[in-house]
Each structure stands twice: as structure tokens, then as C-alpha cells.
Design an enzyme around this catalytic site. Structure first.
Site, PDB file in Angstrom:
ATOM      1  N   THR A 109      61.227   0.217-154.040  1.00  0.00           N
ATOM      2  CA  THR A 109      62.086  -0.436-153.058  1.00  0.00           C
ATOM      3  C   THR A 109      61.402  -1.645-152.453  1.00  0.00           C
ATOM      4  OG1 THR A 109      63.029   1.726-152.533  1.00  0.00           O
ATOM      5  CG2 THR A 109      63.457  -0.053-150.973  1.00  0.00           C
ATOM      6  N   TYR A 195      54.780  11.173-157.822  1.00  0.00           N
ATOM      7  CA  TYR A 195      56.155  10.668-157.802  1.00  0.00           C
ATOM      8  C   TYR A 195      56.788  10.871-159.169  1.00  0.00           C
ATOM      9  CZ  TYR A 195      59.936   7.256-156.915  1.00  0.00           C
ATOM     10  OH  TYR A 195      61.152   6.635-156.758  1.00  0.00           O
ATOM     11  N   LYS A 223      56.984  13.706-154.625  1.00  0.00           N
ATOM     12  CA  LYS A 223      58.258  13.033-154.370  1.00  0.00           C
ATOM     13  C   LYS A 223      59.101  13.251-155.628  1.00  0.00           C
ATOM     14  CE  LYS A 223      60.363   8.516-153.399  1.00  0.00           C
ATOM     15  NZ  LYS A 223      60.108   7.061-153.178  1.00  0.00           N
TER      16      LYS A 223
END
Length: 366
Positions: A109, A195, A223
């Protein structure tokens, strides 16, 4: 070796009329290593140990595991494509004011993949220096080049980040034994959040790998974007998990035992996301947020988010290629969503406005 950090040609253009641009990329400089099976210890040559001050300022892993809402923060840009630190600071302050407990710097992001390593470490250091006493700072140090991942992790901890985020090597995929060895090479440096996002890496990190890695005292948690069934499996084993998918985060938190969410939408609605993670089970609020979640994820992240923040007047309407803004009809949809949900729930103070194509600046060299 797959391409890592890109350096683009000096082509700057306005609006949607893209003619061409050339990309010159730098590649990893690999070194020969002697591979050992995953059950054997991985020997590391750590060239950048943590400084004394960084060690002193380290937080406990339990403190990180207690975080319910971590914002994967957007990186804003100036018209020349450089990082807009003033807008960045304003955005982070809005997160803190609305109860966000952690900031993920330069993730997908935050467009870490569009930064040089120097930019990325600078932004992590800046975040620590200005906000590290108010929020936990998680720095993205992932790479498909192991040497670069190790160096970025060392540098990130040296400037004071509280934890590192690491994906599995993308494009140039490895075996399951290779995954274990890769993650162990960074877990030995400091606290790491694994992740798992198979749509981006084209490789799932399966439970068999995570269960081995969980034996490391430096593995903070996972995550997870594979789904809530996977999250429930991990939490049943005592492994800390954050949802990486806003749309499923409410159920992950309240039905599957997730610690919380590492959120994209909280860039826009931090207060509502905090309520979703802290306020108890709330299917009504969750349903209210679904149209916005769907809008944000209609194109690869962070395209819609960047468009939205620009239309809220929180950041300048500048995009680093290859990202470009959503088309006009989608920009109109967002302004309608803001009015339906209530402008007061969104960051910034200006009214949401529909930007024209020519309002956007698209930068090919940055």
C-alpha cells in the site's frame, strides 16, 4: 534474478495520455552460498548489527502482538515524484488521532516496491523518529533477493523499527525447504511478521512452514490473506495472526481469534476501523463498510486508495508509474460513497470532489 528496485526514464506526463516510458532496473548482486537442508541451522554473516540506541528502544514482541489496528499507510508524493513528507506526516497524525496503534511503512500500500532501498529506509527512520513514541512502527523489508532482505532488515532495525514485515520470495519462487531457510535468515535479526499473500507472490506459505517458523522466538505472527479458515487454524495453535484483508477482518477478529487487521481502508476511515477491531462483534457496522471495501479492492492496491485520498484533498494527485488513477466513473462512485457514509468518518477536512483526468500527475521518473 528477478528485478527489484526500478529506476525509470525521465518521462513526466500529465493526465491519461500515456505515450511510452522506459524502465531501467537494477538487479540483485547475488553471492554464492552453500545450501543446507531446512532441518540444519542456517549460518548468517550479519554485516550490520543493531546500534546500541536501536537495541535500547526495541519493544517487546508481546507489545506488537497486542496491536489490534495497524494501518498499511499510503506514501504520498510531490509533483516531481519525490516523497511528500509533509503530507505523509499529516496522514500518520490522522491515524494516531483516530486510535491506530501501528503503522506499516512502505508495504504494498505504501508502494515500497516503487522505492529505492535508501528511500524505504529513510521513510522507516522518519516514521520512527517522529511517531515511534506514539505508535509501533513495522517496516517492510521483504524482497525476492535474500541478500537484500537481510540488509534491509538490518538497516530497518538499526534505525529503530519495532518489527519487520516479510513476504516470501516472489516471481523466482523457491521450495518449501527454501522458504524455511529464507525466513530463518531474517528471523535471526529481530522480530518478524510473516506476510502471506498468494495472489501477489504466486506461492502460498502453507501451515507446515509457518509451524516450523513459529518455533523462533522472533516470529511475532502472521499477516494472513489466504482466508479466515487458515486464520482460525493458526489461532487454534496459539499463533498470532492479523487479517490482511479488510473485507474479512471483522469475522477474523471476532469469530476466528485474529489479533486484528493490518488495514488499507483505515487510511480513509481509521475511526471506523478501530471500532470494528475494538468495539466487539458488530455485523451492522461491518455491512455498512462493505461497499467501501469493495470499491477499494476493485483494482490492485493501492490504485483506488490513492485516487480516494487525492479526491479527499489529503494528498496531492500524483501517481508513480505503473499506477494510474481510477477512471472517471469510479471516481464519481467514491464521492457518492463518502456522502452516503458521512464525510465526518473520512480523513481530511475538505469536501470530497471528483477530480478530472488532467488534475492527475503521473510520474515515470522518480
Amino acid at each position: 534474478m528477478a528485478m527489484l528496485k526500478g529506476y525509470c526514464s525521465n518521462f513526466l506526463f500529465r493526465g491519461p495520455r500515456l505515450l511510452f516510458f522506459r524502465t531501467i532496473t537494477s538487479n540483485c548482486n547475488g553471492r554464492n552460498t552453500n545450501w543446507k537442508p531446512s532441518q540444519a541451522a542456517v549460518r548468517l554473516d550479519l554485516g550490520h548489527p543493531m546500534t546500541t540506541s536501536a537495541v535500547k528502544n526495541r519493544t517487546s514482541i508481546e507489545d506488537i502482538r497486542s496491536l489490534r489496528l495497524i494501518t498499511a499507510v499510503k506514501t504520498p508524493y510531490l509533483p516531481n515524484g519525490q516523497i511528500d513528507l509533509e503530507a505523509y506526516d499529516s496522514l500518520v497524525n490522522m491515524q494516531i488521532a483516530n486510535g491506530v496503534e501501528g503503522i506499516l511503512v512502505a508495504g504494498t500500500t505504501g508502494e515500497g516496491q516503487l522505492m529505492t532501498w535508501d528511500e524505504q529506509i529513510m521513510l522507516i527512520a522518519h516514521t520512527v523518529n517522529y511517531f515511534g513514541d506514539k505508535v509501533k512502527v513495522v517496516g517492510n523489508a521483504g524482497s525476492n533477493c535474500t541478500a537484500e532482505a537481510i540488509k534491509a532488515t538490518e538497516r530497518g532495525f538499526a534505525v529503530g523499527m519495532h518489527a519487520a514485515l516479510h513476504i516470501n520470495p516472489y516471481y523466482g519462487k523457491t521450495s518449501l525447504d527454501g522458504l524455511v531457510a529464507y525466513f530463518n535468515s531474517v528471523l535471526s535479526i529481530g522480530p518478524v511478521i510473516i506476510y502471506n499473500i498468494p495472489p501477489r507472490t504466486a506461492q502460498d506459505i502453507p501451515p507446515s512452514v509457518v509451524e516450523i517458523l513459529a518455533q523462533s522466538p522472533n516470529m511475532v505472527g502472521v499477516k494472513e490473506c489466504f482466508g479466515n479458515d487458515r486464520i482460525k487454524q493458526y489461532t487454534g495453535q496459539g499463533i498470532v495472526v492479523w487479517s490482511g484483508f479488510d473485507k474479512g477482518s471483522h469475522d477474523a477478529r471476532w469469530d476466528c481469534g485474529a489479533a486484528g487487521v493490518q488495514s488499507i481502508s483505515s487510511n480513509l476511515i481509521p475511526g471506523l476501523m478501530r471500532e470494528l477491531m475494538h468495539g466487539g462483534k458488530n455485523p451492522t457496522l461491518n455491512s455498512k463498510l462493505m461497499p467501501l471495501f469493495d470499491w477499494i479492492f476493485q483494482e490492485p492496491v493501492p490504485i483506488a486508495l490513492d485516487t480516494a485520498l487525492a479526491q479527499l484533498g489529503v494528498i496531492k494527485p500524483v501517481f508513480r508509474l505503473p499506477h494510474v488513477p481510477l477512471p472517471l466513473e469510479k471516481r464519481i462512485e467514491f464521492v457518492k460513497l463518502v456522502k452516503e457514509m458521512g464525510r465526518e468518518h473520512f480523513v481530511g477536512e475538505k469536501d470530497a470532489e471528483v477530480l478530472d483526468d488532467d488534475d492527475f500527475i503521473i510520474v515515470g521518473r522518480y
